[in-house]
Design a protein around this motif. Structure first.
Motif, short mmCIF file in Angstrom:
data_model
loop_
_atom_site.label_atom_id
_atom_site.label_comp_id
_atom_site.label_asym_id
_atom_site.label_seq_id
_atom_site.Cartn_x
_atom_site.Cartn_y
_atom_site.Cartn_z
N SER A 1 46.23 40.55 47.21
CA SER A 1 45.13 40.01 46.41
C SER A 1 44.33 41.10 45.72
O SER A 1 44.39 42.29 46.07
N LEU A 2 43.58 40.66 44.70
CA LEU A 2 42.66 41.52 43.97
C LEU A 2 41.28 40.86 43.96
O LEU A 2 41.17 39.63 44.03
N LEU A 3 40.26 41.68 43.84
CA LEU A 3 38.90 41.17 43.65
C LEU A 3 38.61 41.20 42.16
O LEU A 3 38.75 42.25 41.51
N TYR A 4 38.25 40.05 41.60
CA TYR A 4 38.08 39.91 40.15
C TYR A 4 36.63 39.66 39.75
O TYR A 4 35.85 39.07 40.49
N ASP A 5 36.31 40.10 38.55
CA ASP A 5 35.06 39.81 37.87
C ASP A 5 35.41 39.01 36.63
O ASP A 5 35.92 39.56 35.65
N ILE A 6 35.18 37.70 36.66
CA ILE A 6 35.48 36.83 35.51
C ILE A 6 34.19 36.71 34.69
O ILE A 6 33.19 36.19 35.18
N VAL A 7 34.23 37.21 33.46
CA VAL A 7 33.03 37.36 32.65
C VAL A 7 33.04 36.37 31.50
O VAL A 7 34.01 36.29 30.74
N PHE A 8 31.95 35.62 31.35
CA PHE A 8 31.76 34.71 30.21
C PHE A 8 30.69 35.31 29.31
O PHE A 8 29.55 35.53 29.75
N ASN A 9 31.04 35.58 28.05
CA ASN A 9 30.03 36.12 27.15
C ASN A 9 29.18 35.00 26.56
O ASN A 9 29.35 33.82 26.90
N ASP A 10 28.28 35.33 25.67
CA ASP A 10 27.32 34.38 25.12
C ASP A 10 28.00 33.21 24.41
O ASP A 10 27.47 32.11 24.36
N GLU A 11 29.20 33.44 23.86
CA GLU A 11 29.91 32.41 23.11
C GLU A 11 30.93 31.66 23.95
O GLU A 11 31.64 30.79 23.44
N GLY A 12 31.04 32.00 25.23
CA GLY A 12 31.97 31.30 26.10
C GLY A 12 33.35 31.89 26.17
O GLY A 12 34.26 31.31 26.79
N LYS A 13 33.56 33.06 25.58
CA LYS A 13 34.85 33.74 25.69
C LYS A 13 34.95 34.38 27.07
O LYS A 13 33.97 34.86 27.62
N VAL A 14 36.17 34.39 27.63
CA VAL A 14 36.35 34.80 29.01
C VAL A 14 37.19 36.08 29.11
O VAL A 14 38.20 36.22 28.42
N LEU A 15 36.74 36.99 29.97
CA LEU A 15 37.50 38.18 30.32
C LEU A 15 37.77 38.17 31.82
O LEU A 15 36.87 37.87 32.61
N TYR A 16 39.00 38.48 32.21
CA TYR A 16 39.37 38.58 33.62
C TYR A 16 39.46 40.06 33.97
O TYR A 16 40.47 40.72 33.73
N ASP A 17 38.39 40.58 34.54
CA ASP A 17 38.30 42.01 34.81
C ASP A 17 38.58 42.30 36.29
O ASP A 17 38.14 41.57 37.17
N LYS A 18 39.29 43.38 36.53
CA LYS A 18 39.67 43.77 37.89
C LYS A 18 38.60 44.67 38.49
O LYS A 18 38.16 45.64 37.87
N ILE A 19 38.17 44.35 39.72
CA ILE A 19 37.26 45.22 40.46
C ILE A 19 38.04 46.17 41.35
O ILE A 19 37.83 47.38 41.31
N GLN A 20 38.96 45.63 42.16
CA GLN A 20 39.78 46.48 43.00
C GLN A 20 41.01 45.73 43.48
O GLN A 20 41.03 44.50 43.56
N ASP A 21 42.06 46.49 43.80
CA ASP A 21 43.23 45.97 44.49
C ASP A 21 42.89 45.98 45.98
O ASP A 21 42.53 47.01 46.53
N ASN A 22 42.98 44.83 46.63
CA ASN A 22 42.59 44.76 48.04
C ASN A 22 43.58 45.43 48.98
O ASN A 22 43.22 45.76 50.11
N LYS A 23 44.79 45.63 48.53
CA LYS A 23 45.80 46.27 49.39
C LYS A 23 45.41 47.72 49.65
O LYS A 23 45.25 48.51 48.73
N GLY A 24 45.23 48.05 50.91
CA GLY A 24 44.87 49.41 51.27
C GLY A 24 43.39 49.70 51.14
O GLY A 24 42.94 50.82 51.43
N ASN A 25 42.60 48.71 50.69
CA ASN A 25 41.16 48.88 50.54
C ASN A 25 40.41 47.87 51.42
O ASN A 25 41.01 46.94 51.97
N THR A 26 39.13 48.06 51.52
CA THR A 26 38.29 47.13 52.28
C THR A 26 38.27 45.77 51.58
O THR A 26 38.09 45.69 50.36
N PHE A 27 38.44 44.71 52.36
CA PHE A 27 38.44 43.36 51.79
C PHE A 27 37.02 42.80 51.84
O PHE A 27 36.42 42.69 52.91
N TYR A 28 36.50 42.43 50.68
CA TYR A 28 35.13 41.92 50.58
C TYR A 28 35.14 40.42 50.28
O TYR A 28 36.05 39.91 49.62
N ARG A 29 34.08 39.75 50.73
CA ARG A 29 33.97 38.30 50.54
C ARG A 29 32.77 38.01 49.64
O ARG A 29 31.62 38.00 50.09
#
Length: 492
Positions: free
Chosen positions: A437-465
């Protein structure tokens, strides 16, 4: 089997600054996070659960632990809710000394100095070993605090064999002294189900809920079997009013979203007389002095909501037919600095299936919780709908958090390592059986356009909730999952 062609697409890296705190270790095994809050001084307070204790921790601005308090709890003492204001975090628990008695406690936690105090608020008698708080909805219906922090209310169910009744206890937040206690919606024939609770800065309480016309089922023969009722409870009086939309359309769900003292705002979804479904969103303005609806608006679901969830052909057909969605509950109502409002809801439902064990025809029922698609609606400062979008998601537990930063909406969640873009353009946010799994930041701008941004790959890293996180002082803080060593993730 129907084979669906998918292609993996590249994700951007989040524009937010990503930091992690130093690790810390608990003396005893801790469970879920019950509450997290940041004081105006920048100290972070966290309350967690363990088998025999409640854990109260204080962290400084660098998220280094400065206090770790273990508070023993009774065997049958259960956490129910929390309220926060400035540097005080209030945690409410219920102790069941017997099948017929309940005791409500308030644990007060000063985040700045780590002080803790436990106070008994009141006792209640029950029948059939039942709970004194409604637990069927995702949204809290038993506790609320005024915006000035001076008062809080505890609303309990007092359902007896031959009658329904509800009681509010209103307290002074500083002294925990009882200001008044009042019954409401006492009814022998009809059942009332609370949906939201609000208390204003004059200690007036507003309870919003469904009053069932017959029995306790939401619908009969496909039609909604309830009216939405707004109750106003004061020290000297109780009032109730029916919240009407129009004859053709029916309110599916509704919450209180207050912006002014004189006007109470109600926001939610409507359908065509079908309980649990939604065709669009609606807004009511209520004159609190006269308890009267003065204005209402409604907006149908935009086409992009369907396009995000269905194939192009299916989305067009559903939009043309104004098809309704099902089982959406409002989680967040967030305002930005420009006066826009974001209404965020998640599809939630429960299923059960029977699993045989192969022994003499025996087996057991398995309950599955579904936390699926997310619906986002943006309203401008004039209360008009600007856009609506969806996140095509599947999860088996509470999984996301949302906040507005720099006038952009961020939805933080964990999903499969490879978000997939289907041939029809949809993006599915879910995790396969053997997929990391990955931790994602899904961003909606003022006009409703969406970006799927990656925060971190959870493999080998601390898993956050993300679900257990909090946004305060322009940064989002969340904690790692239960286990040995703990750590914080900071997004700013």
């Amino acid at each position: 089997m129907l084979l669906v062609t998918v292609v993996t697409f590249a994700q951007n890296t989040t524009k937010l600054k990503v930091l992690e705190s130093t690790e810390f270790k608990d003396k005893i095994k801790s469970g879920e996070v019950l509450s997290i809050h940041v004081s105006p001084s920048g100290f972070t307070g966290i309350v967690r659960n363990s088998k025999k204790n409640l854990l109260f921790d204080v962290f400084n601005e660098s998220l280094e632990r400065t206090k770790n308090i273990l508070v023993p709890k009774d065997k049958n003492e259960i956490f129910y809710s929390d309220l926060t204001f400035n540097n005080i975090l209030k945690v409410f628990t219920v102790f069941s000394p017997s099948k017929k008695e309940r005791i409500v406690y308030c644990h007060e936690f000063n985040i700045d100095n780590g002080a803790h105090k436990k106070t008994e608020l009141f006792k209640a008698d029950v029948e059939k070993n039942q709970s004194i708080f409604s637990g069927s909805n995702k949204r809290e219906t038993g506790f609320a605090m005024s915006s000035n922090g001076k008062y809080f209310v505890v609303s309990t169910d007092d359902i007896k064999k031959n009658s329904n009744s509800y009681t509010v206890h209103v307290y002074n937040s500083e002294t925990l002294s009882l200001i008044y206690k009042k019954d409401y919606q006492k009814n022998i024939e009809k059942f009332y189900e609370p949906n939201d609770l609000f208390i204003d800065n004059q200690a007036n309480v507003y309870s919003l809920g469904k009053l069932f016309l017959e029995g306790r089922r939401e619908k009969k023969k496909g039609k909604a079997n309830y009216d939405f009722i707004l109750n106003k409870i004061t020290k000297t009086n109780t009032q109730s009013t029916k919240v009407n939309f129009n004859k053709e359309e029916h309110i599916s769900s509704l919450i209180i979203s207050n912006s002014e003292e004189e006007v109470l705002k109600l926001m939610g979804f409507y359908s065509d007389e079908k309980a649990g479904r939604i065709k669009g969103t609606l807004i009511f303005d209520v004159d609190t002095e006269n308890l009267k609806v003065t204005k209402n608006k409604s907006f149908k679901l935009p086409e992009d909501v369907y396009n995000d969830l269905y194939s192009e052909t299916t989305a067009k057909r559903k939009k043309d037919k104004e098809a309704e969605l099902s089982n959406y509950y409002i989680d967040y109502v967030i305002n930005d600095s420009l006066g826009n409002t974001y209404l965020i809801a998640e599809e939630f439902f429960i299923t059960q299936h029977y699993v045989p064990n192969g022994i003499n025809g025996g087996g057991s029922w398995v309950t599955t919780y579904h936390y699926n698609n997310i619906l986002v609606m943006k309203l401008n400062p004039y209360g008009e709908l600007e856009w609506g979008r969806s996140i095509f998601k599947r999860a088996g537990a509470p999984s996301y958090n949302a906040f507005v930063k720099n006038d952009e909406l961020h939805v933080i969640l964990n999903s499969g390592k490879n978000l997939t873009k289907k041939d029809d353009g949809r993006i599915k946010v879910s995790k396969g059986w053997f997929e990391s799994s990955l931790l994602y930041d899904i961003v909606f701008n003022d006009e409703g356009k969406v970006l799927y941004d990656k925060i971190q790959d959870n493999k080998g890293n601390t898993f956050y909730r993300p679900y257990y996180g909090v946004y305060n002082r322009d940064r989002f803080i969340t904690i790692s999952k239960s286990g040995g060593k703990k750590q914080f993730l900071i997004l700013e």
